[in-house]
Scaffold this motif. Structure first.
Motif, mmCIF file in Angstrom:
data_model
loop_
_atom_site.group_PDB
_atom_site.id
_atom_site.type_symbol
_atom_site.label_atom_id
_atom_site.label_comp_id
_atom_site.label_asym_id
_atom_site.label_seq_id
_atom_site.Cartn_x
_atom_site.Cartn_y
_atom_site.Cartn_z
ATOM 1 N N ASN A 153 47.070 37.451 40.704
ATOM 2 C CA ASN A 153 45.836 36.968 40.098
ATOM 3 C C ASN A 153 45.434 37.904 38.980
ATOM 4 O O ASN A 153 45.923 39.029 38.887
ATOM 5 C CB ASN A 153 44.721 36.827 41.143
ATOM 6 C CG ASN A 153 44.545 38.073 41.978
ATOM 7 O OD1 ASN A 153 43.989 39.064 41.513
ATOM 8 N ND2 ASN A 153 45.027 38.035 43.217
ATOM 9 N N TYR A 154 44.557 37.445 38.123
ATOM 10 C CA TYR A 154 44.223 38.176 36.912
ATOM 11 C C TYR A 154 42.730 38.488 36.853
ATOM 12 O O TYR A 154 41.904 37.621 37.087
ATOM 13 C CB TYR A 154 44.604 37.351 35.676
ATOM 14 C CG TYR A 154 44.161 37.956 34.370
ATOM 15 C CD1 TYR A 154 44.767 39.095 33.868
ATOM 16 C CD2 TYR A 154 43.129 37.390 33.635
ATOM 17 C CE1 TYR A 154 44.365 39.654 32.674
ATOM 18 C CE2 TYR A 154 42.718 37.935 32.436
ATOM 19 C CZ TYR A 154 43.351 39.070 31.957
ATOM 20 O OH TYR A 154 42.937 39.637 30.768
ATOM 21 N N GLY A 155 42.409 39.748 36.533
ATOM 22 C CA GLY A 155 41.021 40.125 36.301
ATOM 23 C C GLY A 155 40.429 41.041 37.347
ATOM 24 O O GLY A 155 39.310 41.522 37.187
ATOM 25 N N LEU A 156 41.165 41.316 38.445
ATOM 26 C CA LEU A 156 40.646 42.195 39.493
ATOM 27 C C LEU A 156 41.420 43.505 39.599
ATOM 28 O O LEU A 156 41.182 44.259 40.530
ATOM 29 C CB LEU A 156 40.679 41.476 40.850
ATOM 30 C CG LEU A 156 39.527 40.521 41.145
ATOM 31 C CD1 LEU A 156 39.702 39.895 42.520
ATOM 32 C CD2 LEU A 156 38.177 41.213 41.070
ATOM 33 N N SER A 157 42.330 43.753 38.689
ATOM 34 C CA SER A 157 43.036 45.033 38.691
ATOM 35 C C SER A 157 42.168 46.042 37.953
ATOM 36 O O SER A 157 42.147 46.106 36.726
ATOM 37 C CB SER A 157 44.396 44.893 38.008
ATOM 38 O OG SER A 157 45.114 46.100 38.054
ATOM 39 N N LEU A 158 41.410 46.835 38.729
ATOM 40 C CA LEU A 158 40.340 47.655 38.168
ATOM 41 C C LEU A 158 40.593 49.142 38.348
ATOM 42 O O LEU A 158 39.664 49.943 38.326
ATOM 43 C CB LEU A 158 39.011 47.267 38.829
ATOM 44 C CG LEU A 158 38.684 45.775 38.828
ATOM 45 C CD1 LEU A 158 37.492 45.485 39.717
ATOM 46 C CD2 LEU A 158 38.435 45.269 37.418
ATOM 47 N N GLY A 159 41.844 49.532 38.548
ATOM 48 C CA GLY A 159 42.156 50.940 38.724
ATOM 49 C C GLY A 159 41.563 51.486 40.009
ATOM 50 O O GLY A 159 41.654 50.870 41.066
ATOM 51 N N ILE A 160 40.924 52.644 39.924
ATOM 52 C CA ILE A 160 40.373 53.286 41.120
ATOM 53 C C ILE A 160 39.199 52.498 41.687
ATOM 54 O O ILE A 160 38.775 52.746 42.816
ATOM 55 C CB ILE A 160 39.929 54.730 40.826
ATOM 56 C CG1 ILE A 160 38.833 54.759 39.752
ATOM 57 C CG2 ILE A 160 41.113 55.581 40.409
ATOM 58 C CD1 ILE A 160 38.253 56.141 39.530
ATOM 59 N N ASN A 161 38.664 51.530 40.913
ATOM 60 C CA ASN A 161 37.549 50.715 41.387
ATOM 61 C C ASN A 161 37.996 49.356 41.913
ATOM 62 O O ASN A 161 37.199 48.424 42.025
ATOM 63 C CB ASN A 161 36.525 50.523 40.264
ATOM 64 C CG ASN A 161 35.853 51.818 39.877
ATOM 65 O OD1 ASN A 161 35.491 52.613 40.732
ATOM 66 N ND2 ASN A 161 35.696 52.049 38.590
#
Length: 335
Positions: A153-161
């Motif tokens: 899915n796209y848009g939820l890869s937020l690094g450490i968050n």
């Protein structure tokens, strides 16, 4: 000669340049390409119409752009620039990067004239598109009763968050999903395939609990806190997350660790908060949709209830879970 940019942007750091010569060595055009800081070219490709596409690196926030994907966004971005065949104008020119550093390493054209650029990035928010190999997130979905799971899915890869603390599916529009994360609230309208941030007014993005009014699904509540501080609050949205407003009147200074809504009377909510000491936690209650809160109950364990739940069949019965001080489940029968 016939320069798109006749003057160098930064004579000290330097610019990229592009020069075209005929087969006998005569100059067709020669131009600088850059802004007020360091710019360097790393590769060039030419299509069948004689139009040059250049890839390189820029540290200039005024790098020349035309129909860009986005403007300059970090310390160093990749640039991709396409000239017309005479080198006198840009067909397109864009920066490519996130809030970190990017470095272009090469460029090639396919049979249709599309440009393919390779390089290096350390930006968590580097622009990617749905379906890309490395756009996976911490959200998994199963469409076969849990036998197989996918996190494409796209848009939820937020690094450490990227931690997802809460997930809500709309009760009637089941393709609409809300996710509470340590970077705010995100919404999907296509069953979790793509996600967009909906944080207008959510001044504290670290969401620990997200709730939906079961009778009015456009009303949402989010408990949020700045990490390791007493800056916290309950935020309310009445338009499906488009805008948020702080609702903490009467709550004091404890961290909000749990939040529950009365499904029978959804204007009633309970919040488990800490007191900042080991003397015990505190539960707050609102009866007006989070506009005002008052402390209720005694014998709340320290630091507080990690989870609260309202009995859907008898809404005066509340359950609280504690994970420290020997743990356990607590029960109240008088709301």
């Amino acid at each position: 000669a016939n320069a798109f940019q006749p003057n160098i942007g930064d004579p000290f750091a330097g610019d990229a340049f592009v020069t075209k010569l005929t087969t006998n060595g005569s100059m067709v055009y020669s131009t600088f390409l850059g802004g007020e800081s360091l710019d360097s070219s790393r590769g060039i490709a030419v299509n069948s119409s004689g139009e040059a596409i250049i890839a390189g690196n820029t540290s200039s926030d005024n790098f020349p752009t035309q129909n860009p994907i986005h403007g300059f966004s970090g310390n160093t971005d990749v640039f991709v620039t396409k000239f017309n065949s005479q080198g006198s104008a840009l067909i397109y020119s864009t920066c490519l990067g996130g809030d970190g550093d990017e470095f272009g390493r090469g460029i090639a054209l396919d049979a249709a004239g599309n440009a393919h650029v390779v390089g290096h990035t350390n930006s968590q928010n580097f622009p990617i598109v749905p379906g890309a190999l490395r756009n996976r997130s911490t959200l998994f979905k199963s469409i076969d009763g849990g036998t197989k799971w996918s996190n494409d899915n796209y848009g939820l890869s937020l690094g450490i968050n990227s931690v997802i603390t809460s997930l809500i599916v709309h009760p009637t529009q089941t393709s609409t999903i809300y996710a509470g994360t340590l970077a705010g609230v995100f919404k999907s309208i296509n069953g979790g395939r793509t996600w967009s941030a909906i944080n207008n007014g959510l001044d504290i993005p670290r969401v620990t609990v997200l709730l939906m009014d079961p009778q009015t699904p456009s009303t949402l509540y989010a408990a949020a806190q700045v990490f390791d501080s007493f800056v916290f609050g309950v935020y309310k949205s009445t338009d499906g997350g488009n805008t948020w407003n702080l609702r903490k009147n009467g709550m004091g200074n404890g961290e909000i660790v749990s939040l529950a809504i009365d499904p029978a009377t959804p204007n009633i909510l309970y919040a488990g908060t800490t007191t900042g000491t080991q003397s015990g936690g505190q539960v707050f209650k609102t009866t007006d949709g989070a506009d005002n809160w008052s402390p209720v109950g005694t014998n709340v364990p320290a630091p507080s209830f990690s989870s609260l739940a309202v009995d859907p069949h008898n809404h005066t019965t509340i359950y609280g879970a504690s994970f420290v001080n020997n743990g356990g489940v607590f029960k109240s029968v008088d709301s």
